[in-house]
Write an enzyme that holds these catalytic residues in place. Structure first.
Site, mmCIF file in Angstrom:
data_model
loop_
_atom_site.group_PDB
_atom_site.id
_atom_site.type_symbol
_atom_site.label_atom_id
_atom_site.label_comp_id
_atom_site.label_asym_id
_atom_site.label_seq_id
_atom_site.Cartn_x
_atom_site.Cartn_y
_atom_site.Cartn_z
ATOM 1 N N GLU A 151 9.917 70.820 53.934
ATOM 2 C CA GLU A 151 9.381 70.705 55.293
ATOM 3 C C GLU A 151 9.999 69.542 56.068
ATOM 4 O OE1 GLU A 151 5.108 70.653 55.111
ATOM 5 O OE2 GLU A 151 4.991 72.576 54.099
ATOM 6 N N GLU A 173 4.907 77.683 49.454
ATOM 7 C CA GLU A 173 3.561 77.121 49.634
ATOM 8 C C GLU A 173 2.745 78.079 50.487
ATOM 9 O OE1 GLU A 173 3.080 73.159 51.245
ATOM 10 O OE2 GLU A 173 4.726 72.400 50.013
HETATM 11 O O1 IFM Z 1 -0.282 69.190 51.278
HETATM 12 C C1 IFM Z 1 0.700 69.693 52.123
HETATM 13 C C2 IFM Z 1 2.046 69.678 51.449
HETATM 14 O O2 IFM Z 1 2.396 68.408 51.023
HETATM 15 C C3 IFM Z 1 3.116 70.158 52.403
HETATM 16 N N1 IFM Z 1 2.750 71.423 52.988
HETATM 17 C C4 IFM Z 1 1.435 71.564 53.531
HETATM 18 C C5 IFM Z 1 0.388 71.116 52.531
HETATM 19 C C6 IFM Z 1 -1.020 71.263 53.127
HETATM 20 O O3 IFM Z 1 -1.143 70.494 54.280
#
Ligand code: IFM
Length: 468
Positions: A183, A371
């Site tokens: 990210e 994710e």
């Molecule tokens: O916890 C975070 C993660 O570190 C990066 N992506 C989003 C998740 C939830 O906010």
């Protein structure tokens, strides 16, 4: 599945069983975590200071002043935590490495003890038959590099490539799947633009400069990982996407929805897949483009082996009567929709659309959902179960959305739930629980939630022979 306790596994309904069998053979099922959110042990075995240590120690930055000093103590409980992966029946584990554990000053002398930790983790995963997916950067930049400008300094891109090489040389004989950055949108914009994340800088121009150096670091690292590992290794990047939908059909809504898409999705996607920033992006931000040296965009768009997709929700945009900047677009909540504790709308269809788009419009060939998950307010009564029905529903509906994307031709190879265990949710401290495993922070006890049990029985069904 040897140590599976059948009494503890949620019973799947027959639509869930059918859902599990819509996934192709070899589809990879996993869970994800990140170093600063779970490891703790910030002063152990020679680890250097990261920007998150500094930021979390700055009054007013984190809810309740909480930090990652101990978090869920994974550094000391790693082997037991990996047993949970086996218990759930997961085939893959996505983790990140803490750069300051390996290079305490960001560059220079390697801290072997830091590398040893990940070495032991990889060996333990492989011994369990679990495929390691290693992320090199999930936001914990060594403070020493931040002191020299952090990601606004082009030198950091080169230091990142050096770090990638150190790790790849040590683990590349066993790790096959590499992710450079997690990210980078968050690292750049939240870190340098609005200052909500470390290092807490509020300078939008700094954010677009940092973004370029993150992307450059990614491209440089791709080459270095490939040079340092066997030809069978695969390298990708993980981007976060928040699809933008118009709330109505007014022209200003259509305009602002396009802005939101450019800002939240295309800013990083297009350099990686097309070698260009989106046309009109810097004008829409009213910022000067970063300094782009000759060859940078070619490096940034070096073909990758896969793209990791992080997605939790969508944005619904309501146009503003007067023009706004691309990062100031107004979003609205949808009446009747379900929102998680993050105030993120549950909208699985937008994940299907996103995955199809990445393939159809951008030609991405290998996609992983790296994710996806939900924060809900779990209640623990001190017993052996956590009844997180909303998270079960979220997981089921989003897996159905992934299955729909597969049916529509998206080249999806796997899915990682965020997160394996409850953990430190950045500026929100410990207030948001994303795990399919509950962690009682005072005792560090782990309890598999109903969602984790549901995932376990879903995977048990998946591994059965497909129904003809
Ligand atoms: O916890 C975070 C993660 O570190 C990066 N992506 C989003 C998740 C939830 O906010």
């Amino acid at each position: 599945m040897s140590n599976r306790n059948i009494n503890e596994i949620a019973v799947l309904s027959s639509p869930d069983v059918e859902l599990s069998r819509t996934f192709p053979t070899g589809f990879l099922w996993g869970a994800a975590t990140a170093s600063y959110q779970i490891e703790g042990a910030v002063n152990e075995d020679g680890r250097g200071v990261s920007i998150w240590d500094t930021f979390a120690a700055t009054p007013g930055k984190i809810l309740n002043g909480e930090n990652g000093d101990v978090t869920i103590d994974h550094y000391h409980r790693m082997l037991a935590d990996l047993d949970i992966l086996s218990e759930i029946g997961l085939a893959a584990y996505r983790f990140s490495l803490a750069w300051p554990r390996i290079l305490p000053n960001g560059s220079g002398t390697v801290n072997e003890k830091g590398l040893d930790f990940y070495d032991r983790m990889v060996d333990a995963l492989l011994a369990k038959g679990i495929r390691p997916f290693a992320t090199l950067y999930h936001w914990d930049l060594p403070q020493a590099l931040q002191d020299a400008g952090g990601w606004t300094n082009r030198e950091t891109s080169y230091r990142f490539a050096d770090y990638a090489e150190v790790v790849a040389r040590r683990l590349g004989d066993r790790v096959q799947d590499w992710m450079t950055l997690n990210e980078p949108w968050c690292a750049a914009y939240l870190g340098y633009g609005n200052g909500v994340h470390a290092p807490g800088i509020k300078d939008r121009q700094a954010a677009v400069n940092a973004a370029h150096h993150l992307l450059l670091g990614h491209g440089l690292a791709v080459a270095r990982i490939r040079e340092s590992t066997p030809a069978t290794s695969r390298v990708g990047i993980v981007l976060n996407f928040t699809p933008a939908y118009p709330a109505d059909d007014r022209p200003e809504t259509i305009r602002d929805t396009a802005f939101a898409d450019m800002f939240s999705n295309r800013w990083f996607l297009e350099p990686v897949t097309r070698g260009n920033y989106p046309a009109g992006f810097f004008e829409a931000m009213q910022l000067t483009p970063p300094l782009i040296a000759e060859g940078d965009m070619e490096i940034i768009s070096t073909p990758i082996d896969f793209m990791g997709v992080n997605n939790y929700t969508r944005n619904v945009v309501a146009g503003s009567p007067t023009p706004v900047l691309a990062d100031e677009v107004r979003t609205v909540n949808v009446p009747g929709a379900i929102y998680t504790e993050m105030d993120w709308e549950v909208n699985p269809q937008s994940l299907t659309d996103l995955l199809v788009r990445l393939y159809a419009e951008y030609g991405v060939q290998n996609l992983y959902v790296t994710e996806n998950g939900s924060a809900f307010a779990d209640q623990w009564d001190g017993g052996a179960h956590i009844h997180d029905a909303q998270r079960v529903e979220y997981l089921r509906d989003y897996l159905a959305a992934v299955s729909d994307a597969l049916k529509r031709g998206a080249p999806l190879r796997g899915y990682f739930v965020w997160s394996l265990m409850d953990n430190y949710e950045w500026e929100r401290g410990y207030s948001k629980r994303f795990g399919v495993v509950y962690v009682d922070y005072p005792t560090q006890r782990r309890i598999i939630k109903d969602s984790g049990r549901w995932y376990q029985s879903f995977l048990a069904e998946y591994s059965q022979e497909p129904v003809q």
